[in-house]
Design a protein around this motif. Structure first.
Motif, PDB file in Angstrom:
ATOM      1  N   ALA B   9       0.830  -1.214   0.000  1.00 54.69           N
ATOM      2  CA  ALA B   9       0.000   0.000   0.000  1.00 54.69           C
ATOM      3  C   ALA B   9       0.864   1.263   0.000  1.00 54.69           C
ATOM      4  CB  ALA B   9      -0.924  -0.008   1.206  1.00 54.69           C
ATOM      5  N   TYR B  10       1.920   1.261   0.833  1.00 51.74           N
ATOM      6  CA  TYR B  10       2.800   2.432   0.895  1.00 51.74           C
ATOM      7  C   TYR B  10       3.556   2.619  -0.419  1.00 51.74           C
ATOM      8  CZ  TYR B  10       2.220   3.305   5.921  1.00 51.74           C
ATOM      9  OH  TYR B  10       1.722   3.616   7.151  1.00 51.74           O
ATOM     10  N   ARG B  12       2.660   1.615  -3.353  1.00 51.53           N
ATOM     11  CA  ARG B  12       1.720   1.983  -4.405  1.00 51.53           C
ATOM     12  C   ARG B  12       1.481   3.490  -4.417  1.00 51.53           C
ATOM     13  NH1 ARG B  12      -3.689   2.718  -4.467  1.00 51.53           N
ATOM     14  NH2 ARG B  12      -4.622   2.566  -6.530  1.00 51.53           N
ATOM     15  N   ILE B  13       1.199   4.043  -3.237  1.00 56.92           N
ATOM     16  CA  ILE B  13       0.871   5.477  -3.194  1.00 56.92           C
ATOM     17  C   ILE B  13       2.085   6.318  -3.566  1.00 56.92           C
ATOM     18  CG2 ILE B  13       1.308   5.933  -0.737  1.00 56.92           C
ATOM     19  CD1 ILE B  13      -1.461   7.508  -0.863  1.00 56.92           C
ATOM     20  N   ASN B  14       3.271   5.832  -3.201  1.00 58.52           N
ATOM     21  CA  ASN B  14       4.487   6.558  -3.579  1.00 58.52           C
ATOM     22  C   ASN B  14       4.713   6.541  -5.086  1.00 58.52           C
ATOM     23  OD1 ASN B  14       6.193   7.750  -1.348  1.00 58.52           O
ATOM     24  ND2 ASN B  14       5.664   5.787  -0.443  1.00 58.52           N
ATOM     25  N   LEU B  16       2.423   6.167  -7.329  1.00 57.83           N
ATOM     26  CA  LEU B  16       1.410   7.043  -7.928  1.00 57.83           C
ATOM     27  C   LEU B  16       1.840   8.490  -7.864  1.00 57.83           C
ATOM     28  CD1 LEU B  16      -1.847   5.398  -6.525  1.00 57.83           C
ATOM     29  CD2 LEU B  16      -1.140   5.516  -8.914  1.00 57.83           C
ATOM     30  N   GLU B  17       2.484   8.854  -6.757  1.00 51.99           N
ATOM     31  CA  GLU B  17       2.928  10.236  -6.615  1.00 51.99           C
ATOM     32  C   GLU B  17       4.044  10.574  -7.625  1.00 51.99           C
ATOM     33  OE1 GLU B  17       4.674  11.654  -2.937  1.00 51.99           O
ATOM     34  OE2 GLU B  17       3.137  13.209  -2.868  1.00 51.99           O
ATOM     35  N   GLU B  20       2.631  11.409 -10.947  1.00 51.89           N
ATOM     36  CA  GLU B  20       2.045  12.734 -11.077  1.00 51.89           C
ATOM     37  C   GLU B  20       3.060  13.709 -11.678  1.00 51.89           C
ATOM     38  OE1 GLU B  20      -0.965  14.537 -10.278  1.00 51.89           O
ATOM     39  OE2 GLU B  20      -1.688  12.497 -10.640  1.00 51.89           O
ATOM     40  N   TYR B  21       4.316  13.440 -11.395  1.00 51.61           N
ATOM     41  CA  TYR B  21       5.371  14.348 -11.889  1.00 51.61           C
ATOM     42  C   TYR B  21       6.370  13.560 -12.708  1.00 51.61           C
ATOM     43  CZ  TYR B  21       3.464  17.674  -8.585  1.00 51.61           C
ATOM     44  OH  TYR B  21       2.623  18.511  -7.919  1.00 51.61           O
ATOM     45  N   VAL B 111       6.313   6.861   4.221  1.00 57.22           N
ATOM     46  CA  VAL B 111       5.563   7.819   3.407  1.00 57.22           C
ATOM     47  C   VAL B 111       6.459   8.557   2.424  1.00 57.22           C
ATOM     48  CG1 VAL B 111       3.615   8.200   4.947  1.00 57.22           C
ATOM     49  CG2 VAL B 111       5.685   9.562   5.226  1.00 57.22           C
TER      50      VAL B 111
END
Lengths: 330, 261
Positions: B9-10, B12-14, B16-17, B20-21, B111
């Motif tokens: 989960a951690y 994945r979100i990283n 995804l971030e 974004e860039y 995070v």
């Protein structure tokens, strides 16, 4: 059962006093000045399970400190604290499963990503069962109208949109107890209504205990069974909102429109304080017995109109904030 | 298992971030790649004139650089959560973290994943394969496993040595500068430690044990037979430093709980 029980809680901070500018900083290094701040003093509060409680008070009164102690972020210096039957400081991580917190001024959403991605992370962090997660998400999306927001990066959301997502994020894991620190700050009327309706629904359906700090009396009037006023680290009032009016709002105003302008001498004889005057209309402040004041006016003058005005709750609270509770009591 | 689920989960979100860039990500990876490969090119230029430095050959020095690079790469991708810890506290991030039913040390670390560390991974892989050929290293399943253990231990040493100074934020409000000071000592790792003389070698072994990041464990793979008593100690050093980190963290959290700032 009690959701929260705080008895005689005290909390002191030490604060560095640094004079402005570089010279001040250097001076501070050479000779440290420390000020002790008593954030809470003999603070007690008990909240029943399923209750909606409002906590109000001027900035710096100790509301945030109280919340940080109840959630286990800070340890109290004295007194006892039980939250959901646990010691919040010693059992913080365990307690965290059952509480949800919204800090109105700070976000827990990932700034560059759509809220949905934060929700997915919370899904894992709180170990929420898949069924509960999708059920809650569906319900929150409907009531808080999140549909169009879930795919937009958080940085592109308006304050109101973000707050709705923030509240959803804090409630995904079905917490038994929710702390909301100024949840309606900066929201427009419709967004406020949305948020309030949502909180009422959650409270009714899940018996969620809700603690709310706010500066918005509307929140308190619409949501809270009970309100505590905190000032200089102490609870100075605890009870129904309506009762505040009786306790602190004893001063009423009578406004009168005279048929013919009374002389200054006549007015002085009356022995009532004139608060305001607009043409023929006078506002008098009245302490205590309102009917004898009205009688006096009716008997002595020929009146065109008479009205009794009760101060707004908002006005009373403002007065309490401004003057402290002791002075606000008439 | 819960640990795997959380890691996923951690991560994945990283990821995804980063997405974004995309350009930021790409430029970051490239810049790290060049930054990591520069000292290797410098060594290559140096060795076109000379045969050995203090008895160390081109391949051996390149391997030492590559090992430090791999440790840095793993550190950069997985263990940089505390790099801006002082700012994190000031922005209220710690308050938020303490409200999650999860170990706050792990959360803060997880995070933040620095995607540009992929550049370090690529650069180090290139350097290490060159070095292996030049130094005549034959890889076996066992030595690969050892290499994995060593580079993870080394990255954990780097983590502890940057997290501990960052934790000073509990006492001083600003702490990023402390971690940066320690980071400057990492430049010593570009050469075999024993060329610097006794004082620095002692300092980098027992005071600021950066020698265990690359110089000592490299001896296992280079087969020099030197420093064998220290060569296998990297995992132990990592463990001790992590223990120390946890101790400082707990102490800091106590201070935080009583001051809240």
């Amino acid at each position: 059962m009690l959701a929260i029980e705080m008895k005689g809680v005290g909390k002191q901070y030490e604060q560095n006093i640094v004079e402005p500018g570089i010279a001040g900083a250097v001076k501070w290094y050479l000779h440290r000045k420390i000020k002790t701040v008593q954030a809470l003093k003999g603070f007690s509060l008990s909240v029943k399970e399923g209750e909606m409680m409002g906590v109000i008070g001027p900035n710096g009164a100790g509301k945030s400190t109280a919340i940080k102690i109840m959630t286990g972020i800070l340890r109290s210096d004295s007194g006892s604290v039980r939250v959901l039957g646990k010691d919040p400081f010693e059992q913080r991580q365990d307690l965290a499963k059952d509480i949800g917190v919204v800090f109105g001024q700070r976000t827990q959403l990932w700034w560059d990503l759509p809220p949905r991605d934060t929700f997915d992370l919370l899904h894992a962090i709180y170990n929420i069962p898949d069924k509960t997660f999708s059920k809650n998400l569906e319900m929150f999306t409907e009531i808080l109208d999140l549909g169009p927001l879930l795919g937009k990066p958080v940085r592109k959301l308006s304050l109101g949109e973000r707050m709705r997502c923030e509240i959803a994020a804090a409630l995904l894991h079905n917490p038994k107890l929710v702390f909301l620190d100024e949840p309606t700050i900066g929201l427009d009327l419709i967004a406020k209504e949305n948020v309030r309706d949502f909180l009422i629904k959650i409270n009714r359906e899940n018996k969620t205990t809700i603690i709310l700090t706010t500066h918005d009396m509307g929140d308190i009037e619409e949501l809270c069974d009970r309100v505590a006023i905190v000032d200089i680290g102490k609870k100075v009032y605890d009870g129904k909102l309506e009762k505040i009016r009786k306790l602190f709002g004893k001063e009423k105003e009578v406004s009168v429109e005279f048929h013919s302008q009374p002389s200054a001498q006549e007015l002085r004889k009356l022995g009532m304080k004139i608060v305001k005057r607009e043409g023929e209309r006078y506002w008098f402040s009245v302490h205590g017995n309102i009917s004898s004041a009205v009688k006096k006016l009716v008997n002595r003058f020929n009146l065109h109109d008479i009205e009794i005005e009760e101060p707004e709750i908002e006005e009373i609270i403002k007065k309490v904030y401004r003057e402290g509770v002791r002075n606000a009591k008439y | 298992m819960r640990a795997i689920e959380l890691t996923k989960a951690y991560l994945r979100i990283n990821v995804l971030e980063w997405m974004e860039y995309k350009w930021d990500f790409l430029i970051g990876v490239l810049s790290m790649l060049f930054m990591e490969i520069t000292p290797a090119i410098f060594i290559w230029a140096l060795f076109s004139r000379i045969q050995a430095v203090n008895g160390w050959s081109f391949g051996q020095i390149l391997f030492i650089i590559g090992l430090a690079g791999m440790a840095t790469a793993i550190w950069r991708v997985f263990f940089t959560g505390f790099w801006n810890f002082d700012r994190f506290i000031r922005m209220g991030g710690l308050d938020r973290t303490l409200l999650y039913p999860i170990n706050p040390l792990l959360h803060i670390n997880a995070v933040s994943v620095w995607a540009d560390g992929l550049g370090n991974v690529i650069a180090s892989a290139i350097i290490l394969s060159y070095a292996s050929a030049a130094a005549g290293i034959h890889w076996t399943a066992l030595s690969l496993l050892l290499f994995f253990i060593v580079s993870v231990s080394a990255s954990l040493i780097l983590m502890a040595l940057t997290v501990i100074p960052a934790l000073a934020a509990f006492w001083t409000m600003r702490s990023a500068v402390f971690a940066e000071i320690i980071w400057h000592f990492k430049k010593f790792l570009d050469y075999p430690l024993d060329i610097y003389g006794t004082a620095i070698t002692f300092f980098m072994t027992f005071i600021l044990p950066l020698g265990f990041v690359n110089f000592y464990p490299a001896q296992i793979f280079l087969g020099t037979g030197k420093y064998m008593e220290l060569a296998f100690l990297s995992p132990l050093v990592a463990l001790i430093l992590i223990g120390l980190t946890i101790l400082v963290w707990k102490q800091g959290l106590k201070v935080y709980a009583s001051t809240g700032s």
